[in-house]
Write a protein that holds these residues in place. Sequence first.
Motif, PDB file in Angstrom:
ATOM      1  N   PHE A  83       4.114   4.959  -6.154  1.00  0.00           N
ATOM      2  CA  PHE A  83       4.338   5.624  -4.871  1.00  0.00           C
ATOM      3  C   PHE A  83       4.993   4.623  -3.910  1.00  0.00           C
ATOM      4  O   PHE A  83       4.588   3.455  -3.847  1.00  0.00           O
ATOM      5  CB  PHE A  83       3.006   6.123  -4.293  1.00  0.00           C
ATOM      6  CG  PHE A  83       3.146   7.039  -3.116  1.00  0.00           C
ATOM      7  CD1 PHE A  83       3.402   8.380  -3.290  1.00  0.00           C
ATOM      8  CD2 PHE A  83       3.022   6.553  -1.820  1.00  0.00           C
ATOM      9  CE1 PHE A  83       3.524   9.245  -2.200  1.00  0.00           C
ATOM     10  CE2 PHE A  83       3.144   7.393  -0.713  1.00  0.00           C
ATOM     11  CZ  PHE A  83       3.395   8.747  -0.912  1.00  0.00           C
ATOM     12  N   PRO A  84       5.987   5.063  -3.123  1.00  0.00           N
ATOM     13  CA  PRO A  84       6.755   4.113  -2.296  1.00  0.00           C
ATOM     14  C   PRO A  84       6.067   3.707  -0.998  1.00  0.00           C
ATOM     15  O   PRO A  84       6.624   3.816   0.086  1.00  0.00           O
ATOM     16  CB  PRO A  84       8.044   4.896  -2.022  1.00  0.00           C
ATOM     17  CG  PRO A  84       7.607   6.323  -2.019  1.00  0.00           C
ATOM     18  CD  PRO A  84       6.572   6.414  -3.105  1.00  0.00           C
ATOM     19  N   ALA A  85       4.838   3.216  -1.106  1.00  0.00           N
ATOM     20  CA  ALA A  85       4.101   2.696   0.043  1.00  0.00           C
ATOM     21  C   ALA A  85       2.973   1.830  -0.477  1.00  0.00           C
ATOM     22  O   ALA A  85       2.433   2.079  -1.561  1.00  0.00           O
ATOM     23  CB  ALA A  85       3.547   3.835   0.898  1.00  0.00           C
ATOM     24  N   THR A  86       2.604   0.821   0.290  1.00  0.00           N
ATOM     25  CA  THR A  86       1.508  -0.056  -0.124  1.00  0.00           C
ATOM     26  C   THR A  86       0.351  -0.068   0.867  1.00  0.00           C
ATOM     27  O   THR A  86      -0.731  -0.548   0.550  1.00  0.00           O
ATOM     28  CB  THR A  86       2.002  -1.505  -0.311  1.00  0.00           C
ATOM     29  OG1 THR A  86       2.590  -1.958   0.915  1.00  0.00           O
ATOM     30  CG2 THR A  86       3.031  -1.580  -1.436  1.00  0.00           C
ATOM     31  N   THR A  87       0.570   0.456   2.073  1.00  0.00           N
ATOM     32  CA  THR A  87      -0.485   0.526   3.074  1.00  0.00           C
ATOM     33  C   THR A  87      -0.622   1.968   3.552  1.00  0.00           C
ATOM     34  O   THR A  87       0.274   2.808   3.328  1.00  0.00           O
ATOM     35  CB  THR A  87      -0.172  -0.356   4.291  1.00  0.00           C
ATOM     36  OG1 THR A  87       0.958   0.199   4.993  1.00  0.00           O
ATOM     37  CG2 THR A  87       0.136  -1.789   3.864  1.00  0.00           C
ATOM     38  N   LEU A  88      -1.731   2.254   4.235  1.00  0.00           N
ATOM     39  CA  LEU A  88      -1.934   3.614   4.731  1.00  0.00           C
ATOM     40  C   LEU A  88      -0.866   3.990   5.752  1.00  0.00           C
ATOM     41  O   LEU A  88      -0.351   5.115   5.731  1.00  0.00           O
ATOM     42  CB  LEU A  88      -3.330   3.738   5.346  1.00  0.00           C
ATOM     43  CG  LEU A  88      -3.696   5.127   5.896  1.00  0.00           C
ATOM     44  CD1 LEU A  88      -3.572   6.188   4.803  1.00  0.00           C
ATOM     45  CD2 LEU A  88      -5.104   5.126   6.473  1.00  0.00           C
ATOM     46  N   GLN A  89      -0.505   3.067   6.628  1.00  0.00           N
ATOM     47  CA  GLN A  89       0.519   3.382   7.623  1.00  0.00           C
ATOM     48  C   GLN A  89       1.862   3.675   6.959  1.00  0.00           C
ATOM     49  O   GLN A  89       2.586   4.590   7.375  1.00  0.00           O
ATOM     50  CB  GLN A  89       0.648   2.233   8.629  1.00  0.00           C
ATOM     51  CG  GLN A  89      -0.507   2.157   9.627  1.00  0.00           C
ATOM     52  CD  GLN A  89      -0.678   3.425  10.436  1.00  0.00           C
ATOM     53  OE1 GLN A  89       0.300   3.994  10.941  1.00  0.00           O
ATOM     54  NE2 GLN A  89      -1.904   3.906  10.556  1.00  0.00           N
ATOM     55  N   GLU A  90       2.191   2.914   5.920  1.00  0.00           N
ATOM     56  CA  GLU A  90       3.428   3.190   5.186  1.00  0.00           C
ATOM     57  C   GLU A  90       3.347   4.548   4.494  1.00  0.00           C
ATOM     58  O   GLU A  90       4.328   5.307   4.457  1.00  0.00           O
ATOM     59  CB  GLU A  90       3.686   2.090   4.162  1.00  0.00           C
ATOM     60  CG  GLU A  90       4.075   0.748   4.774  1.00  0.00           C
ATOM     61  CD  GLU A  90       4.224  -0.338   3.712  1.00  0.00           C
ATOM     62  OE1 GLU A  90       3.960  -0.040   2.524  1.00  0.00           O
ATOM     63  OE2 GLU A  90       4.584  -1.478   4.065  1.00  0.00           O
TER      64      GLU A  90
END
Length: 324
Positions: free
Chosen positions: A132-139
């Motif tokens: 998935f193209p995110a590593t943090t919750l905000q991303e």
Amino acid sequence: MNRLARRALLALSMLAAGPAVAQQFPSRTLTIIVPFAAGGPTDTVSRLVAETMGRELGQTVVVENAGGAGGTIGSQRVAQARPDGYTLLLHHIGMATTPSLYRRLGYDPVGAFEPVGLVTEVPMTLVAKKDFPATTLQEAITVIRRDRENLNYANAGIGAASHLCGLLLMKAVDAPMTTVPFRGTGPAMQEILAGRIDLMCDQTTNTTEQINAGALRVFSVTTESRIPALPNVPTSAEAGLPAFQVSVWHGLYAPKGTPAPVVQRLSQALQVALRDEKLVARFAELGTTPVAQERATPEAHRAFWQADIAKWRPIIQAAGQYAD
């Protein structure tokens, strides 16, 4: 004589037997019905409880999965079972939401059961496929808001814990996604591991091992504090989304009319099981703990259950989503 009358007469005759019933119980195998597919978090909790309760009761306790319709198919089986303590239901928070989610059911979602005791309260995790193209919750929130029409979110059907958690998530980020219902989070987990599902909110009992193995991407735990099994995973509040908090409890039930001595015997066995060192250790590995002994009683669980029904009713009514 109709079914209700037969059940009432049976319950009265067993109640009249009083202490003799409890002394003779159990004399054969017991069955715990799990109203979800095998491999999901409720199934995992149930099998651990069944094994330890069986040792205390001196009888085999088998787990049988009867998934579908948000847990109502298996629940109805128990509601209509002989009220003798040999057929039980282990269900989660759905027992508090079913009365609001369903307007027409073949059983009374509250009046058809005798609470035996609370088992555990399980944190949830927001997870995604590993690429998935995110590593943090905000991303992740940025991606969800940007690509929501192309993203899919898995749940175990309307009323399931994963569905409720998804409602809270989409409300918190103000971005509805396409939802894909499964017969349980076990099958849903297989799809997200295979990369065919983007996101899912599921209990730590079903995600901790996959997270630690690197098979899933995790963004937060939905509790007030971090959990020992996932010490590096932030809470939703820490990650900037304080409105996204929910935990999932599990409880044990017998059919309405089960004699009080039998319910008490089952509750005592549950309380012993929840103090079992192996069960406690296994729960810890899965990111949860058994409830305190005083909460694993029929009286305490009934009060907790009724309070949670009142809590979820306005949330479900505001969402306007019903299962029938």
